[in-house]
Design a protein around this motif. Structure first.
Motif, PDB file in Angstrom:
ATOM      1  N   ILE A  15      -2.553  19.349  -3.884  1.00  0.00           N
ATOM      2  CA  ILE A  15      -1.448  19.473  -4.822  1.00  0.00           C
ATOM      3  C   ILE A  15      -0.612  20.671  -4.400  1.00  0.00           C
ATOM      4  O   ILE A  15      -1.112  21.779  -4.241  1.00  0.00           O
ATOM      5  N   THR A  16       0.701  20.430  -4.216  1.00  0.00           N
ATOM      6  CA  THR A  16       1.617  21.493  -3.811  1.00  0.00           C
ATOM      7  C   THR A  16       2.579  21.780  -4.958  1.00  0.00           C
ATOM      8  O   THR A  16       2.692  21.000  -5.899  1.00  0.00           O
ATOM      9  N   SER A  17       3.293  22.887  -4.843  1.00  0.00           N
ATOM     10  CA  SER A  17       4.258  23.237  -5.879  1.00  0.00           C
ATOM     11  C   SER A  17       5.574  22.491  -5.703  1.00  0.00           C
ATOM     12  O   SER A  17       6.415  22.508  -6.581  1.00  0.00           O
ATOM     13  N   LYS A  61       4.604   5.654  -5.179  1.00  0.00           N
ATOM     14  CA  LYS A  61       5.066   5.571  -6.573  1.00  0.00           C
ATOM     15  C   LYS A  61       3.963   5.842  -7.594  1.00  0.00           C
ATOM     16  O   LYS A  61       4.219   6.421  -8.644  1.00  0.00           O
ATOM     17  N   LEU A  62       2.758   5.409  -7.293  1.00  0.00           N
ATOM     18  CA  LEU A  62       1.676   5.513  -8.267  1.00  0.00           C
ATOM     19  C   LEU A  62       0.631   6.565  -7.899  1.00  0.00           C
ATOM     20  O   LEU A  62      -0.335   6.751  -8.631  1.00  0.00           O
ATOM     21  N   ALA A  63       0.830   7.222  -6.766  1.00  0.00           N
ATOM     22  CA  ALA A  63      -0.086   8.265  -6.287  1.00  0.00           C
ATOM     23  C   ALA A  63      -1.510   7.748  -6.116  1.00  0.00           C
ATOM     24  O   ALA A  63      -2.473   8.446  -6.408  1.00  0.00           O
ATOM     25  N   PHE A  64      -1.656   6.516  -5.630  1.00  0.00           N
ATOM     26  CA  PHE A  64      -2.984   5.958  -5.366  1.00  0.00           C
ATOM     27  C   PHE A  64      -3.560   6.568  -4.098  1.00  0.00           C
ATOM     28  O   PHE A  64      -2.844   6.822  -3.135  1.00  0.00           O
ATOM     29  N   GLU A  96       0.829  -1.206   0.000  1.00  0.00           N
ATOM     30  CA  GLU A  96       0.000   0.000   0.000  1.00  0.00           C
ATOM     31  C   GLU A  96       0.864   1.258   0.000  1.00  0.00           C
ATOM     32  O   GLU A  96       0.617   2.210  -0.746  1.00  0.00           O
ATOM     33  N   ALA A  97       1.905   1.269   0.815  1.00  0.00           N
ATOM     34  CA  ALA A  97       2.786   2.440   0.879  1.00  0.00           C
ATOM     35  C   ALA A  97       3.474   2.672  -0.458  1.00  0.00           C
ATOM     36  O   ALA A  97       3.612   3.818  -0.910  1.00  0.00           O
ATOM     37  N   MET A  98       3.880   1.595  -1.120  1.00  0.00           N
ATOM     38  CA  MET A  98       4.518   1.731  -2.437  1.00  0.00           C
ATOM     39  C   MET A  98       3.532   2.269  -3.465  1.00  0.00           C
ATOM     40  O   MET A  98       3.878   3.132  -4.278  1.00  0.00           O
ATOM     41  N   SER A 109       7.096  16.014  -5.911  1.00  0.00           N
ATOM     42  CA  SER A 109       6.751  14.867  -5.063  1.00  0.00           C
ATOM     43  C   SER A 109       7.877  13.862  -5.077  1.00  0.00           C
ATOM     44  O   SER A 109       8.791  13.923  -5.881  1.00  0.00           O
ATOM     45  N   SER A 110       7.801  12.885  -4.188  1.00  0.00           N
ATOM     46  CA  SER A 110       8.814  11.840  -4.142  1.00  0.00           C
ATOM     47  C   SER A 110       8.560  10.763  -5.180  1.00  0.00           C
ATOM     48  O   SER A 110       9.372   9.891  -5.385  1.00  0.00           O
ATOM     49  N   ALA A 111       7.400  10.790  -5.829  1.00  0.00           N
ATOM     50  CA  ALA A 111       7.085   9.794  -6.860  1.00  0.00           C
ATOM     51  C   ALA A 111       7.919  10.091  -8.101  1.00  0.00           C
ATOM     52  O   ALA A 111       7.969  11.210  -8.585  1.00  0.00           O
ATOM     53  N   ASN A 112       8.585   9.076  -8.597  1.00  0.00           N
ATOM     54  CA  ASN A 112       9.431   9.234  -9.799  1.00  0.00           C
ATOM     55  C   ASN A 112       8.834   8.516 -10.961  1.00  0.00           C
ATOM     56  O   ASN A 112       8.422   7.473 -10.965  1.00  0.00           O
TER      57      ASN A 112
END
Length: 99
Positions: A91-93, A79-82, A73-75, A96-99
């Protein structure tokens, strides 16, 4: 006369070898550079070994038969912004840590 010539030749020979011992391709200057490069490589190796350990732990947590649902779930969230249907997404400027 002969001894002066021999002394001059010997002096030149000693100077030649002394120069190459300090400034040559495999001299002391290159040796100190090689030592600094070695320390850099040791630091890099230590970081890679840490990364390998972390990845091995992640693999164990995702191995079929012993999957950690919280980790999955954390992944998925990272990673997938679920998100769950009832969650609010801000949403911030900042990137994010998602690559």
């Amino acid at each position: 006369m002969k001894s002066r010539l021999e002394a001059a030749g010997l002096s030149l020979l000693v100077l030649y070898f002394a120069y190459h011992a300090f400034a040559g391709e495999k001299g002391l200057g290159r040796w100190s550079d090689a030592q600094m490069e070695l320390e850099d490589r040791k630091t890099e190796l230590s970081q890679l070994e840490t990364d390998i350990g972390r990845l091995r732990t992640d693999i164990r947590r995702l191995t079929p038969g012993s999957v950690d649902p919280d980790f999955v779930e954390a992944m998925a969230r990272d990673k997938l912004a679920f998100v769950y249907p009832n969650e609010i997404v801000l949403i911030t400027s900042e990137p994010s840590s998602a690559n």
